[in-house]
Design a protein around this motif. Structure first.
Motif, mmCIF file in Angstrom:
data_model
loop_
_atom_site.group_PDB
_atom_site.id
_atom_site.type_symbol
_atom_site.label_atom_id
_atom_site.label_comp_id
_atom_site.label_asym_id
_atom_site.label_seq_id
_atom_site.Cartn_x
_atom_site.Cartn_y
_atom_site.Cartn_z
ATOM 1 N N GLY A 1 0.795 -1.210 0.000
ATOM 2 C CA GLY A 1 0.000 0.000 0.000
ATOM 3 C C GLY A 1 0.827 1.258 0.000
ATOM 4 N N TRP A 2 0.154 2.333 -0.261
ATOM 5 C CA TRP A 2 0.731 3.675 -0.161
ATOM 6 C C TRP A 2 -0.139 4.493 0.783
ATOM 7 C CZ3 TRP A 2 5.317 5.221 -2.157
ATOM 8 C CH2 TRP A 2 5.890 4.421 -3.142
ATOM 9 N N TYR A 3 0.524 5.199 1.693
ATOM 10 C CA TYR A 3 -0.119 6.130 2.600
ATOM 11 C C TYR A 3 0.563 7.476 2.426
ATOM 12 C CZ TYR A 3 -2.512 2.317 5.039
ATOM 13 O OH TYR A 3 -3.327 1.255 5.356
ATOM 14 N N ARG A 4 -0.063 8.511 2.958
ATOM 15 C CA ARG A 4 0.553 9.825 2.908
ATOM 16 C C ARG A 4 0.282 10.575 4.201
ATOM 17 N NH1 ARG A 4 -3.149 12.677 -1.841
ATOM 18 N NH2 ARG A 4 -5.079 12.927 -0.614
ATOM 19 N N GLN A 5 1.170 11.531 4.456
ATOM 20 C CA GLN A 5 1.041 12.306 5.690
ATOM 21 C C GLN A 5 1.470 13.738 5.452
ATOM 22 O OE1 GLN A 5 3.228 10.719 9.044
ATOM 23 N NE2 GLN A 5 1.777 11.637 10.484
ATOM 24 N N VAL A 6 0.635 14.618 5.930
ATOM 25 C CA VAL A 6 0.920 16.049 5.930
ATOM 26 C C VAL A 6 1.296 16.437 7.355
ATOM 27 C CG1 VAL A 6 -0.051 18.345 5.576
ATOM 28 C CG2 VAL A 6 -0.675 16.478 4.036
ATOM 29 N N PRO A 7 2.289 17.316 7.546
ATOM 30 C CA PRO A 7 2.666 17.714 8.911
ATOM 31 C C PRO A 7 1.466 18.168 9.719
ATOM 32 C CG PRO A 7 4.260 18.539 7.351
ATOM 33 C CD PRO A 7 3.155 17.943 6.538
ATOM 34 N N GLY A 8 1.363 17.615 10.923
ATOM 35 C CA GLY A 8 0.279 18.000 11.806
ATOM 36 C C GLY A 8 -0.984 17.186 11.638
ATOM 37 N N LYS A 9 -0.970 16.275 10.661
ATOM 38 C CA LYS A 9 -2.136 15.440 10.422
ATOM 39 C C LYS A 9 -1.755 13.963 10.505
ATOM 40 C CE LYS A 9 -4.761 18.655 7.550
ATOM 41 N NZ LYS A 9 -5.526 18.830 6.275
ATOM 42 N N ARG B 1 -1.414 10.051 9.376
ATOM 43 C CA ARG B 1 -1.121 9.363 8.140
ATOM 44 C C ARG B 1 -2.414 8.753 7.607
ATOM 45 N NH1 ARG B 1 4.251 5.784 8.222
ATOM 46 N NH2 ARG B 1 4.900 7.808 9.071
ATOM 47 N N GLU B 2 -2.636 8.879 6.309
ATOM 48 C CA GLU B 2 -3.887 8.404 5.736
ATOM 49 C C GLU B 2 -3.643 7.469 4.556
ATOM 50 O OE1 GLU B 2 -6.077 11.825 4.369
ATOM 51 O OE2 GLU B 2 -4.775 12.134 2.643
ATOM 52 N N LEU B 3 -4.591 6.577 4.389
ATOM 53 C CA LEU B 3 -4.523 5.620 3.287
ATOM 54 C C LEU B 3 -4.638 6.333 1.955
ATOM 55 C CD1 LEU B 3 -4.841 2.655 2.138
ATOM 56 C CD2 LEU B 3 -7.301 3.077 2.303
#
Length: 114
Positions: free
Chosen positions: A34-42, A44-46
């Protein structure tokens, strides 16, 4: 297992980028990738997942724009990202789960900006 991502960088809105992840494990063909992503302060999301039998799952914000694929012969999983938006800016992480164990890559930054 080690996961190493590549392909991030700066891209303009509406553009495309392809991320790649190579895994060192011997049971790659059995794994859910899978790939997840994360924005600073939030959190990690699928973004997308792909099972060993080809079942895919995408987060609603990326449906129709992103495509996940894998090559079991090369132990790689890719994420083709098209029609990129500013809100796709994030650190993208590769993820592997097999036999109840999971691993993360170190992440690759994708910045969508004009």
């Amino acid at each position: 297992v080690q996961l190493v991502e590549s392909g991030g960088g700066l891209v303009q809105p509406g553009g495309s980028v392809r991320l790649s992840c190579v895994a060192s494990g011997t049971f790659f063909s059995l794994a859910v990738m899978g790939w997840y992503r994360q924005v600073p302060g939030k959190q990690r999301e699928l973004v997308a997942t792909l099972s060993s039998n080809g079942y895919t799952r995408y987060a609603d914000p990326v449906k129709g724009r992103f495509t996940i694929s894998r090559d079991d012969g090369k132990n790689t999983v890719d994420l083709q990202m098209n029609s990129l938006k500013n809100e796709d800016t994030a650190v993208y992480y590769c993820y592997e789960i097999v036999s109840g164990r999971s691993w993360w890559g170190q992440g690759t930054l994708v910045t969508v900006s004009s």
